[in-house]
Design a protein around this motif. Structure first.
Motif, PDB file in Angstrom:
ATOM      1  N   TYR A  78      57.992  70.892  -7.845  1.00 49.14           N
ATOM      2  CA  TYR A  78      57.072  70.546  -6.768  1.00 49.14           C
ATOM      3  C   TYR A  78      55.780  70.014  -7.398  1.00 49.14           C
ATOM      4  O   TYR A  78      55.529  70.213  -8.584  1.00 49.14           O
ATOM      5  CB  TYR A  78      56.779  71.754  -5.876  1.00 49.14           C
ATOM      6  CG  TYR A  78      56.163  72.948  -6.574  1.00 49.14           C
ATOM      7  CD1 TYR A  78      54.781  73.096  -6.658  1.00 49.14           C
ATOM      8  CD2 TYR A  78      56.968  73.952  -7.123  1.00 49.14           C
ATOM      9  CE1 TYR A  78      54.216  74.187  -7.285  1.00 49.14           C
ATOM     10  CE2 TYR A  78      56.407  75.059  -7.755  1.00 49.14           C
ATOM     11  CZ  TYR A  78      55.032  75.168  -7.831  1.00 49.14           C
ATOM     12  OH  TYR A  78      54.469  76.253  -8.454  1.00 49.14           O
ATOM     13  N   HIS A  79      54.999  69.333  -6.586  1.00 46.33           N
ATOM     14  CA  HIS A  79      53.745  68.771  -7.095  1.00 46.33           C
ATOM     15  C   HIS A  79      52.570  69.661  -6.712  1.00 46.33           C
ATOM     16  O   HIS A  79      52.534  70.249  -5.638  1.00 46.33           O
ATOM     17  CB  HIS A  79      53.522  67.352  -6.563  1.00 46.33           C
ATOM     18  CG  HIS A  79      54.372  66.333  -7.236  1.00 46.33           C
ATOM     19  ND1 HIS A  79      55.412  65.695  -6.602  1.00 46.33           N
ATOM     20  CD2 HIS A  79      54.365  65.861  -8.506  1.00 46.33           C
ATOM     21  CE1 HIS A  79      55.998  64.856  -7.446  1.00 46.33           C
ATOM     22  NE2 HIS A  79      55.384  64.934  -8.602  1.00 46.33           N
ATOM     23  N   ALA A  80      51.611  69.744  -7.604  1.00 47.56           N
ATOM     24  CA  ALA A  80      50.387  70.513  -7.384  1.00 47.56           C
ATOM     25  C   ALA A  80      49.232  69.732  -7.994  1.00 47.56           C
ATOM     26  O   ALA A  80      49.436  68.700  -8.643  1.00 47.56           O
ATOM     27  CB  ALA A  80      50.508  71.901  -8.014  1.00 47.56           C
ATOM     28  N   ARG A  81      48.028  70.224  -7.762  1.00 46.81           N
ATOM     29  CA  ARG A  81      46.851  69.605  -8.356  1.00 46.81           C
ATOM     30  C   ARG A  81      45.975  70.681  -8.984  1.00 46.81           C
ATOM     31  O   ARG A  81      45.930  71.814  -8.505  1.00 46.81           O
ATOM     32  CB  ARG A  81      46.012  68.853  -7.303  1.00 46.81           C
ATOM     33  CG  ARG A  81      46.619  67.546  -6.845  1.00 46.81           C
ATOM     34  CD  ARG A  81      45.665  66.824  -5.901  1.00 46.81           C
ATOM     35  NE  ARG A  81      46.240  65.595  -5.380  1.00 46.81           N
ATOM     36  CZ  ARG A  81      46.159  64.411  -5.967  1.00 46.81           C
ATOM     37  NH1 ARG A  81      45.511  64.297  -7.104  1.00 46.81           N
ATOM     38  NH2 ARG A  81      46.705  63.342  -5.420  1.00 46.81           N
ATOM     39  N   THR A  82      45.276  70.307 -10.038  1.00 47.96           N
ATOM     40  CA  THR A  82      44.267  71.198 -10.596  1.00 47.96           C
ATOM     41  C   THR A  82      43.008  71.072  -9.759  1.00 47.96           C
ATOM     42  O   THR A  82      42.883  70.175  -8.916  1.00 47.96           O
ATOM     43  CB  THR A  82      43.943  70.843 -12.057  1.00 47.96           C
ATOM     44  OG1 THR A  82      43.390  69.516 -12.090  1.00 47.96           O
ATOM     45  CG2 THR A  82      45.193  70.878 -12.926  1.00 47.96           C
ATOM     46  N   LYS A  83      42.049  71.948  -9.994  1.00 49.05           N
ATOM     47  CA  LYS A  83      40.806  71.934  -9.220  1.00 49.05           C
ATOM     48  C   LYS A  83      40.051  70.614  -9.394  1.00 49.05           C
ATOM     49  O   LYS A  83      39.353  70.164  -8.490  1.00 49.05           O
ATOM     50  CB  LYS A  83      39.938  73.116  -9.641  1.00 49.05           C
ATOM     51  CG  LYS A  83      38.745  73.381  -8.753  1.00 49.05           C
ATOM     52  CD  LYS A  83      38.150  74.767  -8.988  1.00 49.05           C
ATOM     53  CE  LYS A  83      37.701  74.955 -10.420  1.00 49.05           C
ATOM     54  NZ  LYS A  83      36.979  76.245 -10.597  1.00 49.05           N
ATOM     55  N   ASP A  84      40.207  69.985 -10.562  1.00 47.89           N
ATOM     56  CA  ASP A  84      39.506  68.716 -10.798  1.00 47.89           C
ATOM     57  C   ASP A  84      40.366  67.502 -10.450  1.00 47.89           C
ATOM     58  O   ASP A  84      40.004  66.365 -10.764  1.00 47.89           O
ATOM     59  CB  ASP A  84      39.006  68.621 -12.242  1.00 47.89           C
ATOM     60  CG  ASP A  84      40.137  68.677 -13.263  1.00 47.89           C
ATOM     61  OD1 ASP A  84      41.314  68.844 -12.849  1.00 47.89           O
ATOM     62  OD2 ASP A  84      39.860  68.577 -14.472  1.00 47.89           O
ATOM     63  N   GLY A  85      41.513  67.737  -9.791  1.00 48.33           N
ATOM     64  CA  GLY A  85      42.289  66.635  -9.230  1.00 48.33           C
ATOM     65  C   GLY A  85      43.422  66.094 -10.073  1.00 48.33           C
ATOM     66  O   GLY A  85      44.093  65.135  -9.667  1.00 48.33           O
ATOM     67  N   ARG A  86      43.690  66.679 -11.239  1.00 46.99           N
ATOM     68  CA  ARG A  86      44.803  66.182 -12.046  1.00 46.99           C
ATOM     69  C   ARG A  86      46.120  66.590 -11.402  1.00 46.99           C
ATOM     70  O   ARG A  86      46.222  67.639 -10.758  1.00 46.99           O
ATOM     71  CB  ARG A  86      44.703  66.691 -13.487  1.00 46.99           C
ATOM     72  CG  ARG A  86      43.475  66.130 -14.211  1.00 46.99           C
ATOM     73  CD  ARG A  86      43.479  66.431 -15.688  1.00 46.99           C
ATOM     74  NE  ARG A  86      44.522  65.692 -16.405  1.00 46.99           N
ATOM     75  CZ  ARG A  86      44.425  64.431 -16.780  1.00 46.99           C
ATOM     76  NH1 ARG A  86      43.329  63.742 -16.529  1.00 46.99           N
ATOM     77  NH2 ARG A  86      45.399  63.840 -17.436  1.00 46.99           N
TER      78      ARG A  86
END
Length: 213
Positions: A78-86
């Motif tokens: 699945y896709h996720a993001r880090t807090k800074d948007g990566r």
């Protein structure tokens, strides 16, 4: 395999996978036998999400454990993001003991941001104007449970679509049930922060959590 042997194996497996795929591949071992705010007992390449040993689980894990703790299933790619948007491509694998109780989580987060950008550059160069998936997901991985709880509260406010000062009792009930459904109250002392945010007592909070929508 004893619990100690299992823990040792998972830590070595995390080391092996992260070494194979390099610095963009974060691998975590979570101990689910303790509180959800300090689950990480081993982490490789923690710079990917900014987490370290002693930090907690992601929103997705809290939600899964809240909604379906007995039958929670592994979640792959699945896709996720880090807090800074990566952008991350992630998998979560749960482990149980002989009695079927959840005891551990093995997580893999691979930073594919540069690959997604390269794909978009190639598509632009070859003139592909079709719809494109940006590779992002609706899961954000934070570095600690305080950030995660703050994020969930912000999402609850967005769900109600009103500032707290303008929320009615019914609005606050909706917001608190939103938080409850996502496992926010599995985090230690979450009730204190949520009560302060919505300017209600702990007693009122518990009443709202059990109220009918």
């Amino acid at each position: 395999m004893s619990a100690r042997e299992q823990d040792d194996f998972l830590k070595r497996l995390a080391k092996g996978i992260s070494s194979l795929f390099g610095a963009n591949c974060e691998v975590t071992v979570h101990d689910l036998r303790k509180g959800y705010e300090n689950t990480i007992v081993a982490i490789e390449n923690g710079q990917v999400t900014g987490r370290r040993v002693g930090d907690g689980s992601s929103e997705l894990v809290l939600r899964a454990l809240k909604e379906n703790p007995e039958n929670v299933e592994d979640n792959y790619c699945y896709h996720a993001r880090t807090k800074d948007g990566r952008i991350l491509k992630s998998s979560s694998i749960y482990l149980r003991d002989k009695k079927g109780k959840l005891v551990a989580l093995f997580g893999i987060n691979y930073d594919v941001t540069d690959l997604v950008m390269a794909r978009h550059a190639l598509e632009a160069a070859i003139g592909d104007n079709g719809e494109k998936d940006d590779g992002g997901g609706d899961v954000t991985i934070t570095s600690n449970v305080n950030d995660l709880l703050g994020q969930l509260i912000a999402e609850a406010d967005q769900f109600v679509a009103k500032p707290v000062a303008m929320m009615s009792k019914e609005d606050k009930i909706r917001a608190i049930q939103f938080l409850n459904d996502r496992g926010a109250f599995l985090i230690k002392k979450a009730g204190d922060k949520v009560s302060r945010h919505y300017d209600i007592s702990k007693y009122t909070l518990y009443n709202y959590m059990g109220a009918e929508e």
